[in-house]
Design a protein around this motif. Structure first.
Motif, mmCIF file in Angstrom:
data_model
loop_
_atom_site.group_PDB
_atom_site.id
_atom_site.type_symbol
_atom_site.label_atom_id
_atom_site.label_comp_id
_atom_site.label_asym_id
_atom_site.label_seq_id
_atom_site.Cartn_x
_atom_site.Cartn_y
_atom_site.Cartn_z
ATOM 1 N N LEU A 92 -6.555 6.396 -6.567
ATOM 2 C CA LEU A 92 -8.302 5.268 -5.850
ATOM 3 C C LEU A 92 -8.805 6.786 -6.184
ATOM 4 O O LEU A 92 -8.759 7.572 -5.756
ATOM 5 C CB LEU A 92 -8.233 4.897 -4.935
ATOM 6 C CG LEU A 92 -8.181 3.487 -4.772
ATOM 7 C CD1 LEU A 92 -7.040 2.767 -5.131
ATOM 8 C CD2 LEU A 92 -8.811 2.894 -3.491
ATOM 9 N N LYS A 137 -1.927 8.140 0.337
ATOM 10 C CA LYS A 137 -2.769 8.842 0.909
ATOM 11 C C LYS A 137 -4.297 8.872 0.085
ATOM 12 O O LYS A 137 -4.147 9.224 -1.320
ATOM 13 C CB LYS A 137 -2.448 9.194 1.236
ATOM 14 C CG LYS A 137 -0.768 9.926 1.860
ATOM 15 C CD LYS A 137 -1.136 11.173 2.737
ATOM 16 C CE LYS A 137 -0.003 11.195 3.892
ATOM 17 N NZ LYS A 137 0.063 12.518 4.571
ATOM 18 N N LEU A 138 -5.429 8.260 0.503
ATOM 19 C CA LEU A 138 -7.045 8.038 -0.065
ATOM 20 C C LEU A 138 -6.946 9.653 -0.265
ATOM 21 O O LEU A 138 -6.446 10.514 0.695
ATOM 22 C CB LEU A 138 -7.731 7.491 0.811
ATOM 23 C CG LEU A 138 -7.591 6.147 1.103
ATOM 24 C CD1 LEU A 138 -8.510 5.866 2.082
ATOM 25 C CD2 LEU A 138 -7.993 5.808 -0.051
ATOM 26 N N GLY A 182 1.606 3.153 3.045
ATOM 27 C CA GLY A 182 0.430 3.647 2.748
ATOM 28 C C GLY A 182 0.058 3.000 3.759
ATOM 29 O O GLY A 182 -1.353 3.129 4.441
ATOM 30 N N LEU A 200 -2.756 4.150 -3.253
ATOM 31 C CA LEU A 200 -4.605 4.928 -2.545
ATOM 32 C C LEU A 200 -4.505 6.484 -3.109
ATOM 33 O O LEU A 200 -6.102 6.490 -3.496
ATOM 34 C CB LEU A 200 -4.146 5.370 -0.748
ATOM 35 C CG LEU A 200 -3.935 4.028 -0.098
ATOM 36 C CD1 LEU A 200 -3.159 4.712 0.796
ATOM 37 C CD2 LEU A 200 -5.351 3.024 -0.734
ATOM 38 N N SER A 228 -12.711 3.711 2.637
ATOM 39 C CA SER A 228 -11.949 2.016 2.638
ATOM 40 C C SER A 228 -13.220 1.417 1.971
ATOM 41 O O SER A 228 -13.117 0.205 1.316
ATOM 42 C CB SER A 228 -12.208 2.133 4.258
ATOM 43 O OG SER A 228 -13.116 1.941 4.729
ATOM 44 N N LEU A 249 -12.080 1.031 -1.418
ATOM 45 C CA LEU A 249 -10.453 0.392 -1.289
ATOM 46 C C LEU A 249 -11.459 -1.463 -1.576
ATOM 47 O O LEU A 249 -10.422 -1.603 -2.172
ATOM 48 C CB LEU A 249 -9.930 0.377 0.135
ATOM 49 C CG LEU A 249 -8.552 -0.104 -0.258
ATOM 50 C CD1 LEU A 249 -7.738 0.374 -1.543
ATOM 51 C CD2 LEU A 249 -8.507 0.218 1.045
ATOM 52 N N ILE A 278 0.986 -1.595 0.081
ATOM 53 C CA ILE A 278 0.320 -0.318 0.025
ATOM 54 C C ILE A 278 0.758 1.290 -0.043
ATOM 55 O O ILE A 278 2.014 1.200 0.964
ATOM 56 C CB ILE A 278 -0.551 -0.212 1.148
ATOM 57 C CG1 ILE A 278 -2.348 -1.115 0.886
ATOM 58 C CG2 ILE A 278 -2.296 1.726 1.660
ATOM 59 C CD1 ILE A 278 -2.658 -1.065 0.507
ATOM 60 N N GLU A 329 -1.957 4.835 6.184
ATOM 61 C CA GLU A 329 -3.015 5.536 6.398
ATOM 62 C C GLU A 329 -4.268 4.501 6.646
ATOM 63 O O GLU A 329 -6.377 5.163 6.711
ATOM 64 C CB GLU A 329 -3.492 5.867 4.651
ATOM 65 C CG GLU A 329 -1.686 6.718 4.614
ATOM 66 C CD GLU A 329 -2.009 8.599 5.030
ATOM 67 O OE1 GLU A 329 -3.616 9.323 5.215
ATOM 68 O OE2 GLU A 329 -1.119 8.491 5.449
ATOM 69 N N LEU A 330 -4.545 3.135 6.724
ATOM 70 C CA LEU A 330 -5.810 2.404 6.746
ATOM 71 C C LEU A 330 -6.286 2.624 8.249
ATOM 72 O O LEU A 330 -5.420 2.130 9.382
ATOM 73 C CB LEU A 330 -5.475 1.727 6.383
ATOM 74 C CG LEU A 330 -5.537 1.375 5.281
ATOM 75 C CD1 LEU A 330 -5.209 -0.103 3.928
ATOM 76 C CD2 LEU A 330 -7.053 2.392 4.066
#
Length: 830
Positions: free
Chosen positions: A352, A240-241, A274, A349, A247, A250, A237, A277-278
């Motif tokens: 996305l 960043k989102l 990443g 991320l 999520s 994701l 990963i 980030e989750l």
């Protein structure tokens, strides 16, 4: 190899099996994925001699699908799935009820947690509650007795919340502390689950594995689960989102990436910069989806964010410190070092975008910007093509992920602050099945903003919630409009959506709220709504999440084992043996637990129950689904005074072998070559009569004849179903003779002492011209040997046929002596 080590913290000594000592000798093992290091530790810890250690080291060095063991430290099971296993233990106690010291030995050998995955008080009306209590009263009574009588068995009663949420927030400990000979031993917590929901603990770095009922029962008795060392796919990963992406996007993106890549019983382990980030809430949401992608688990290594979540939910800073020291000593703490994965894929991320599914084609995602190109050809008075008329958020799949609902609540809050008008043409529903979800939305003062936008807050989903206003229905019909429904987390949307709604989309809860504000699906929502104005920054969501501190969780779980008033009012005895009710429909003693069972494997003068074809699945063997009128099980229930509208399903009657036995092979798909009639029927040649397979099995018992069953290739395919094995034993079948067996099913047969015998090459029931009226004799040695050939004699008025059979049992099965009946009896002998 002596790898025992210790460390001291706050004047207390803790022992552990040191992987660093192993890595110092076998340096390449240091690069194993963390999930495999956990499996390495437990296999080395359980090894009994140098030969086993050498085998284990070689298996992890070569990683060539060698057989290894999974040693769970805890079992989690849901609802009544554990009932047959508990009944077996209670039946065994009955065998030795005159010897109190033997009764005390009959318990699960490791901790078993039973969680009821529904909330009687929150989800049901008073009438529903009384119906549920009445319907399950006998089962509740038995479970409560088991909780009071068995050690290592905990029950979280109905009314406590959703099972995987409880497992994550309350039960999981990350590392297991065991006291032995006055010393404290530490090792990683690993969980065995009876369904896919157990996989959620992988988000906490707790490796879990889901299995069927026979394996669960073996583990209860202290025996490991054997499987091939899995390959590990690393998911790297990065980035960043972006704002506007959650999520849930994701998860949907991962589905396509992993489907494209292809997964077959692999562990998917996450890594990369990443990963931080989750949130743990995001990780739990992902972990719970693992089985749907064909993975053993989605494993998230433990890092500081994991320990922060652990401390917040359990208020255990001291234990968190102990966990971190242990994990760092073992090199099990995530530090983003380069590890040796079988394969890797990369996910950035920052690339996305929000993802939407069209329910007409759920295998293909829809880009948000594509919806802006939809055509509008028809218009009504207040509606037009692409108008949204139904919006629903179902929290069922996200109860363990407050992040998603908090995020959606903040979108609703921003709409309120900006004074955005609510479109009353849209029916809006927020389904909250867990009182815990309602508690945190209320505590964070976000529930009121959903209500401001016109969302009806309901506790239980029903068919009527998707009805539309009569005015809306009339307008859709009059102008033949192509209107839209949108949903989050509702896999049944397609079946439940109003028939006038032609287009349905699945998306994140935040997008549901946002599209509700735009009123139409024809919108590039990010551009037209300037979503960033509505979309909360990640830091704000985290700020709200941090308000759910230990005091919040402590208030929820402080009386977790007490249960609600309905559970408390169930009266039980203090006896160490269960007070069996001979008139009970739901709870019956097992009929194959016998401490005096003859271990002689000789089969003489056996009758044939059925001649089955190829690819017989476990669902064709086991009793499943609704109990039919006039069936053997239906007739039994009628004799007990149960009418057809109360027959219920075999799954709800799984604690009564009388019912389950009668449903064996009772499937319209089944074809017995002995007769032309389809379904669970056969022929009694002695009486020249067509009867059910169950009836003939009972007649063979009365005639004191053993019974056997013949089949073609791949017997026992499909999902593991406990009663597809226990039912065979209950019918009294001594052996199944087939062209070949599904490997898992063959193993499970052995676990209950049923012989799985295979024809030698070039032979089968067709070539041998078996009709079903023959007498079968199988000449076995005193003890079954590995891969030996045994004499089969088939006698009839047409002559005598002699041939050979292979016992088809692997060496490892006999090495571990995993015969469940013998293991149960062994509890008495020790």
């Amino acid at each position: 190899m002596n790898i025992l080590n210790s460390f001291e913290i706050e004047n207390e000594l803790f022992y552990y099996y040191d992987l660093k000592k192993v890595f110092s000798i076998y340096e390449s093992l240091k690069e194993l994925p963390i999930s495999l290091k956990i499996l390495l530790e437990e296999n080395l810890r359980k090894a009994s001699n140098d030969e086993e250690i050498e085998y284990i080291i070689d298996a992890f060095l070569t990683r060539k699908n060698s057989l290894i063991n999974f040693y769970p430290s805890r079992i989690i099971t849901q609802d009544f799935t554990i009932l047959p296993s508990l009944i077996d233990l209670a039946t065994l106690r009955e065998e030795v009820k005159d010897t109190s010291e033997k009764i005390d030995k009959i318990n699960p050998k490791l901790m078993v947690d039973l969680l009821f995955d529904y909330d009687l008080e929150h989800n049901c009306s008073q009438e529903d509650i009384q119906f549920q209590i009445k319907k399950n009263k006998e089962k509740y009574k038995f479970i409560k007795w088991a909780q009071n009588s068995f050690s290592n068995f905990r029950v979280i009663p109905p009314g406590s919340g959703i099972c995987h949420q409880l497992n994550l927030e309350y039960l999981s400990t990350i590392i297991h502390l065991e006291q032995k000979d006055g010393k404290n031993y530490l090792f990683p917590e690993t969980v065995l689950g009876s369904n896919s929901n157990s996989s959620i603990t992988n988000s906490l770095g707790v490796l879990s594995y889901s299995v069927g009922g026979i394996d669960t029962q073996l583990s209860m008795l202290g025996y490991p689960i054997e499987f091939k060392l899995p390959k590990v796919l690393g998911v790297n990963i990065k980035g960043k989102l972006r704002r506007g992406v959650t999520s849930s996007d994701l998860v949907l993106y991962l589905k396509f990436r992993l489907k494209e890549h292809g997964i077959d019983n692999q562990i998917v382990e996450f890594l990369g910069d990443g990963l931080s980030e989750l949130t743990l809430e995001d990780r739990s949401f992902l972990s719970n989806m693992a089985s749907k992608y064909g993975a053993i688990s989605f494993y998230f290594p433990i890092e500081d964010k994991t320990l922060l979540y652990f401390s917040n939910t359990k208020n255990s800073n001291e234990f968190s410190e102990l966990i971190k020291i242990y994990l760092k000593n073992q090199e099990l703490f995530f530090e983003n070092k380069e590890l040796s994965f079988d394969e890797t894929i990369e996910i950035n991320l920052s690339e996305l975008e929000p993802i939407i599914f069209d329910y007409k084609d759920v295998e293909n995602k829809v880009q948000v910007k594509e919806l802006d190109n939809l055509h509008i050809t028809k218009k009504g008075i207040t509606l037009k093509d692409t108008s949204i008329v139904l919006a629903s958020i179902n929290t069922c799949t996200m109860v363990s992920n407050p992040y998603l609902l908090i995020h959606a609540g903040l979108v609703a809050k921003k709409a309120y602050e900006l004074g955005v008008k609510v479109n009353e043409n849209i029916k809006k529903v927020l389904i909250i099945k867990s009182h815990i979800v309602k508690n945190y939305l209320t505590k964070l003062e976000l529930l009121s903003y959903f209500e401001y936008l016109g969302f009806d807050i309901i506790a239980n989903e029903c068919d009527t919630i998707y009805s539309l206003d009569e005015r809306i229905e009339e307008e859709i019909r009059k102008y033949n409009l192509n209107v839209v429904s949108i949903s989050s987390g509702n896999r049944h949307l397609k079946e439940k959506t109003h028939p006038l709604i032609k287009s349905s989309y699945l998306m994140s809860p935040s997008l549901v709220v946002a599209y509700t504000l735009t009123q139409t699906i024809k919108s590039n929502i990010i551009k037209e709504m300037k979503t960033c104005e509505f979309w909360p920054k990640n830091d704000l969501v985290i700020e709200y999440l941090n308000k759910l501190d230990f005091s919040f969780y402590n208030d929820i779980y402080k009386n977790i084992f007490l249960g609600d008033i309905f559970w408390q009012n169930i009266q039980i005895s203090d006896n160490k043996t269960f007070d069996w009710d001979t008139n009970s429909i739901d709870i019956k003693q097992s009929n194959f637990i016998n401490s005096d069972e003859d271990e002689n494997n000789q089969i003489e003068n056996a009758g044939i129950l059925a001649l089955l074809g190829d690819n017989i699945e476990t669902k064709d063997i086991s009793a499943q689904g609704q109990i039919s009128l006039y069936s053997e099980a239906g007739n039994y229930l009628e004799q007990k005074g149960i009418k057809s509208f109360d027959y219920n399903t075999f799954e709800t009657r799984c604690g009564n072998f009388e019912i389950m036995s009668r449903g064996m092979f009772d499937n319209v798909r089944l074809k017995n070559k002995m007769i032309s009639k389809e379904g669970g029927f056969t022929k009694d040649f002695e009486k020249d009569e067509i009867v059910s397979i169950y009836e003939l099995s009972q007649r063979f018992k009365q005639r004191q004849r053993p019974s056997v069953l013949f089949a073609g290739e791949n017997f026992g395919m499909g999902k593991e179903i406990e009663w597809s094995i226990k039912g065979i034993k209950s019918l009294g079948i001594k052996a199944i003779i087939a062209k070949s067996f599904h490997k898992r099913y063959k193993f499970d047969l052995h676990c209950l002492g049923i012989l799985a015998l295979e024809f030698t090459e070039g032979e089968d029931i067709n070539i041998l011209a078996i009709k079903g009226d023959e007498v079968i004799d199988i000449n076995l040695d005193e003890k079954v040997k590995t891969n030996s050939l045994y004499n089969l004699t088939i006698s009839s008025n047409r002559g005598i046929i002699e041939t050979k059979l292979n016992n088809s049992i692997t060496k490892s099965n006999y090495k571990n002596n995993r015969n469940l009946n013998l293991l149960l009896n062994d509890l008495i002998a020790k």
